[in-house]
Scaffold this motif. Structure first.
Motif, PDB file in Angstrom:
ATOM      1  N   ARG A  18       0.644  42.817 -36.821  1.00 16.31           N
ATOM      2  CA  ARG A  18       0.340  44.332 -36.783  1.00 16.31           C
ATOM      3  C   ARG A  18       1.221  44.787 -35.502  1.00 16.31           C
ATOM      4  NH1 ARG A  18      -5.951  45.350 -37.356  1.00 16.31           N
ATOM      5  NH2 ARG A  18      -5.312  46.710 -35.403  1.00 16.31           N
ATOM      6  N   ASP A  19       1.254  46.249 -35.762  1.00 18.36           N
ATOM      7  CA  ASP A  19       2.268  46.998 -35.020  1.00 18.36           C
ATOM      8  C   ASP A  19       1.660  46.882 -33.371  1.00 18.36           C
ATOM      9  OD1 ASP A  19       4.225  47.424 -36.527  1.00 18.36           O
ATOM     10  OD2 ASP A  19       3.426  49.386 -37.034  1.00 18.36           O
ATOM     11  N   ASP A  20       0.456  47.231 -33.484  1.00 15.70           N
ATOM     12  CA  ASP A  20      -0.552  47.036 -32.247  1.00 15.70           C
ATOM     13  C   ASP A  20      -0.937  45.711 -31.727  1.00 15.70           C
ATOM     14  OD1 ASP A  20      -2.494  46.444 -34.122  1.00 15.70           O
ATOM     15  OD2 ASP A  20      -3.943  48.090 -33.581  1.00 15.70           O
ATOM     16  N   ALA A  21      -0.314  44.506 -32.170  1.00 17.83           N
ATOM     17  CA  ALA A  21      -0.779  43.132 -31.802  1.00 17.83           C
ATOM     18  C   ALA A  21      -0.161  42.953 -30.438  1.00 17.83           C
ATOM     19  CB  ALA A  21      -0.098  42.219 -32.838  1.00 17.83           C
ATOM     20  N   ALA A  22      -1.124  42.477 -29.627  1.00 14.18           N
ATOM     21  CA  ALA A  22      -0.662  42.231 -28.214  1.00 14.18           C
ATOM     22  C   ALA A  22       0.204  41.263 -27.956  1.00 14.18           C
ATOM     23  CB  ALA A  22      -1.926  41.980 -27.384  1.00 14.18           C
ATOM     24  N   SER A  93      -7.188  39.214 -36.419  1.00 10.57           N
ATOM     25  CA  SER A  93      -7.386  40.274 -35.234  1.00 10.57           C
ATOM     26  C   SER A  93      -5.627  40.956 -34.995  1.00 10.57           C
ATOM     27  CB  SER A  93      -7.704  39.780 -33.877  1.00 10.57           C
ATOM     28  OG  SER A  93      -7.119  38.874 -33.341  1.00 10.57           O
ATOM     29  N   CYS A  94      -4.828  40.158 -35.468  1.00  8.22           N
ATOM     30  CA  CYS A  94      -3.359  40.399 -35.052  1.00  8.22           C
ATOM     31  C   CYS A  94      -2.622  40.371 -36.305  1.00  8.22           C
ATOM     32  CB  CYS A  94      -2.972  39.860 -33.773  1.00  8.22           C
ATOM     33  SG  CYS A  94      -2.470  38.056 -34.199  1.00  8.22           S
TER      34      CYS A  94
END
Length: 106
Positions: A18-22, A93-94
């Protein structure tokens, strides 16, 4: 069934995060995948890498993991093993998408 009894079964896994994955979440996925060969019998070889192709055809997939098995039974043991199931559970989650391809190497 392999066309050649001496063939090896390759299991290729591609991940698009995901683009927002840390970054630490992505690192945890990579580390988690690294732990599977030690935890699950039947994995002949394991390798991984990130996309470095200049063609721009990766469709968002950035990480590739390749496992080799001597038999379909060994691959099935891997897929159903509790360590693999736990690893898959941590991806939600990612991970944006995954692609899995198995083939008998010639």
């Amino acid at each position: 069934m392999p066309a050649n009894p001496s063939s090896l079964l390759r299991h290729v896994v591609l991940f698009a995060f995901r683009d927002d994955a840390a970054a630490d979440a992505v690192d945890a996925v990579v580390s988690g995948f690294h732990g599977l060969p030690a935890a699950i019998p039947g994995i002949v070889t394991y390798e991984w890498g990130t996309n470095v192709s200049p063609e721009g055809l990766n469709d968002g997939f950035t990480h590739c993991f390749t496992l080799t098995f001597a038999s379909a039974e060994d691959r099935d043991t891997y897929l159903n093993h509790p360590a693999h199931q736990q690893f898959v559970g941590m991806l939600g989650s990612c991970l944006a998408r995954s692609l899995v391809l198995d083939y008998w190497a010639h």
